[in-house]
Design a protein around this motif. Structure first.
Motif, short mmCIF file in Angstrom:
data_model
loop_
_atom_site.label_atom_id
_atom_site.label_comp_id
_atom_site.label_asym_id
_atom_site.label_seq_id
_atom_site.Cartn_x
_atom_site.Cartn_y
_atom_site.Cartn_z
N ALA A 150 -4.41 -17.85 -18.47
CA ALA A 150 -4.19 -18.83 -17.41
C ALA A 150 -5.30 -19.88 -17.38
O ALA A 150 -5.09 -20.99 -16.89
N ARG A 151 -6.46 -19.55 -17.91
CA ARG A 151 -7.60 -20.46 -17.86
C ARG A 151 -7.33 -21.69 -18.72
O ARG A 151 -7.12 -21.58 -19.92
N GLY A 152 -7.33 -22.83 -18.09
CA GLY A 152 -7.11 -24.07 -18.81
C GLY A 152 -5.67 -24.38 -19.13
O GLY A 152 -5.38 -25.38 -19.79
N ALA A 153 -4.74 -23.54 -18.68
CA ALA A 153 -3.32 -23.79 -18.94
C ALA A 153 -2.83 -24.95 -18.08
O ALA A 153 -3.27 -25.16 -16.95
N SER A 154 -1.88 -25.72 -18.62
CA SER A 154 -1.29 -26.83 -17.87
C SER A 154 -0.39 -26.32 -16.75
O SER A 154 -0.35 -26.90 -15.66
N VAL A 155 0.34 -25.24 -17.02
CA VAL A 155 1.19 -24.60 -16.02
C VAL A 155 1.05 -23.10 -16.19
O VAL A 155 1.02 -22.60 -17.32
N VAL A 156 0.95 -22.38 -15.07
CA VAL A 156 0.91 -20.92 -15.10
C VAL A 156 2.13 -20.40 -14.35
O VAL A 156 2.34 -20.75 -13.18
N LEU A 157 2.93 -19.59 -15.02
CA LEU A 157 4.11 -18.99 -14.42
C LEU A 157 3.87 -17.49 -14.30
O LEU A 157 3.60 -16.82 -15.31
N CYS A 158 3.93 -16.97 -13.08
CA CYS A 158 3.68 -15.54 -12.84
C CYS A 158 4.95 -14.89 -12.32
O CYS A 158 5.17 -14.82 -11.11
N PRO A 159 5.83 -14.43 -13.22
CA PRO A 159 7.05 -13.78 -12.76
C PRO A 159 6.75 -12.43 -12.11
O PRO A 159 5.75 -11.79 -12.46
N PRO A 160 7.58 -12.00 -11.18
CA PRO A 160 7.38 -10.67 -10.58
C PRO A 160 7.60 -9.58 -11.62
O PRO A 160 8.41 -9.73 -12.53
N MET A 161 6.87 -8.49 -11.47
CA MET A 161 6.98 -7.36 -12.40
C MET A 161 7.15 -6.08 -11.58
O MET A 161 6.36 -5.14 -11.65
N LEU A 162 8.19 -6.06 -10.78
CA LEU A 162 8.37 -5.04 -9.76
C LEU A 162 9.14 -3.83 -10.28
O LEU A 162 9.90 -3.92 -11.24
N GLY A 163 8.94 -2.71 -9.62
CA GLY A 163 9.74 -1.54 -9.89
C GLY A 163 8.97 -0.41 -10.56
O GLY A 163 7.99 -0.65 -11.25
N PRO A 164 9.44 0.82 -10.39
CA PRO A 164 8.77 2.00 -10.95
C PRO A 164 9.21 2.27 -12.38
O PRO A 164 9.74 3.33 -12.70
N HIS A 165 9.00 1.30 -13.26
CA HIS A 165 9.45 1.43 -14.64
C HIS A 165 8.37 2.07 -15.51
O HIS A 165 7.21 2.20 -15.10
N VAL A 166 8.74 2.43 -16.73
CA VAL A 166 7.78 3.00 -17.68
C VAL A 166 6.65 2.02 -17.95
O VAL A 166 5.48 2.39 -18.01
N MET A 167 6.99 0.75 -18.14
CA MET A 167 6.01 -0.32 -18.25
C MET A 167 6.34 -1.35 -17.17
O MET A 167 7.48 -1.37 -16.68
N PRO A 168 5.38 -2.19 -16.77
CA PRO A 168 5.70 -3.22 -15.79
C PRO A 168 6.94 -4.01 -16.23
O PRO A 168 7.05 -4.44 -17.37
N SER A 169 7.86 -4.18 -15.32
CA SER A 169 9.17 -4.75 -15.66
C SER A 169 9.06 -6.18 -16.18
O SER A 169 8.36 -7.02 -15.61
#
Length: 298
Positions: free
Chosen positions: A231-250
């Motif tokens: 994110a450092r120095g990026a022109s745009v930062v997109l942070c999608p949700p990573m919700l849920g009790p999955h094996v890895m973050p969704s």
């Protein structure tokens, strides 16, 4: 004398405190707390002034929120939030362990609720506005590359596969980590590199983002936090949700975000339909698709 900050055990505890304050605080403080509960990293990594601007609030309200959370001022509040966010990335083994023995109905209900909330957050005004900032950057770029490895390779490859059908400036995703630097060797001013990684952050993608910035390309970061190394120095930062009790973050939110970005790009490109039509015709002519099942009645 500065009071010791009340500890947040982890990011979930921080979010829980913010949601509680959203209901119990004054209208101004409650509104800020509700906004922060969806993006706690904003509290952890911004100054009073910047946080107020990003939240559409004011500095007094930010300070009042810190005090309402039990802190003597904003700085100890921010320090506690930073500590909570550092522990955000639960190890994959621990995530699997948390699934052990859960009842099917209970787990299914939580997965369903997480999926619904994921869709709502992807199309929330803040993330939607950031996504739309990417459209003119990509449209105006000489070349667009998308870099992801391991689980994120599928996201990067989907973007470039679909995107390259409709848009002449989108290049294929490097299929091997060793080819990433080769593909970035010629990027520079006028180019865009989309970097995708989430905690645990892939060293190859972090380095690729740094190389792209160093050569003058603009970086669009798809990641889990404003504090992410890409994110450092990026022109745009997109942070999608990573919700849920999955094996890895969704990654469902990230995939939906990418599909949405592709739709907006196609809607703004007058040549997209013709490019996709020609590609589809070539595949049909070459027999790339299996014919549909015959009619049983026939």
């Amino acid at each position: 004398m500065t009071a010791s900050p009340p500890p947040f055990a982890d990011s979930d505890a921080l979010v829980a405190r913010l949601r509680q304050l959203a209901e119990s605080g004054t209208p101004q403080v409650g509104a800020l707390a509700a906004w922060l509960s969806d993006r706690p990293e904003e509290l952890a990594f911004h100054s009073v002034r910047t946080l107020a601007l990003r939240a559409g609030s004011n500095a007094n309200t930010v300070i009042r929120l810190a005090r309402a959370l039990g802190f003597a001022g904003f700085e100890p509040c921010r320090a506690a939030a930073q500590q909570a966010m550092r522990g955000r990335a639960l190890t994959y083994g621990a995530r699997v362990g948390a699934l052990a023995g859960r009842a099917e109905a209970d787990l299914g209900a939580e997965l369903h609720a997480a999926a619904r909330e994921t869709v709502a957050r992807v199309f929330a005004p803040g993330l939607s506005a950031s996504l739309l900032e990417c459209v003119p950057l990509i449209q105006g770029a000489r070349q667009v590359q998308c870099i992801g490895v391991r689980a994120c390779f599928g996201l990067a490859n989907y973007f470039t596969y679909v995107g390259s059908l409709a848009h002449a400036n989108i290049l294929p995703t490097p299929a091997q980590p060793g080819l990433i630097m080769d593909s970035l060797a010629g990027c520079g001013e006028g180019d865009v590199v989309i970097a995708i990684t989430f905690a645990h952050y892939s060293a190859e993608v972090v380095r690729a983002a740094s190389v792209a910035r160093g050569q003058g390309a603009q970086v669009i970061a798809i990641t889990d936090s404003q504090a992410s190394p890409i994110a450092r120095g990026a022109s745009v930062v997109l942070c999608p949700p990573m919700l849920g009790p999955h094996v890895m973050p969704s990654l469902a939110g990230a995939f939906l975000l990418i599909e949405t970005l592709l739709a907006h790009l196609a809607a703004q490109d007058a040549q997209a339909q013709e490019r996709v039509r020609r590609f589809e015709e070539r595949l049909l002519r070459l027999g790339a698709y299996v014919p549909g099942m015959p009619d049983p009645a026939g």
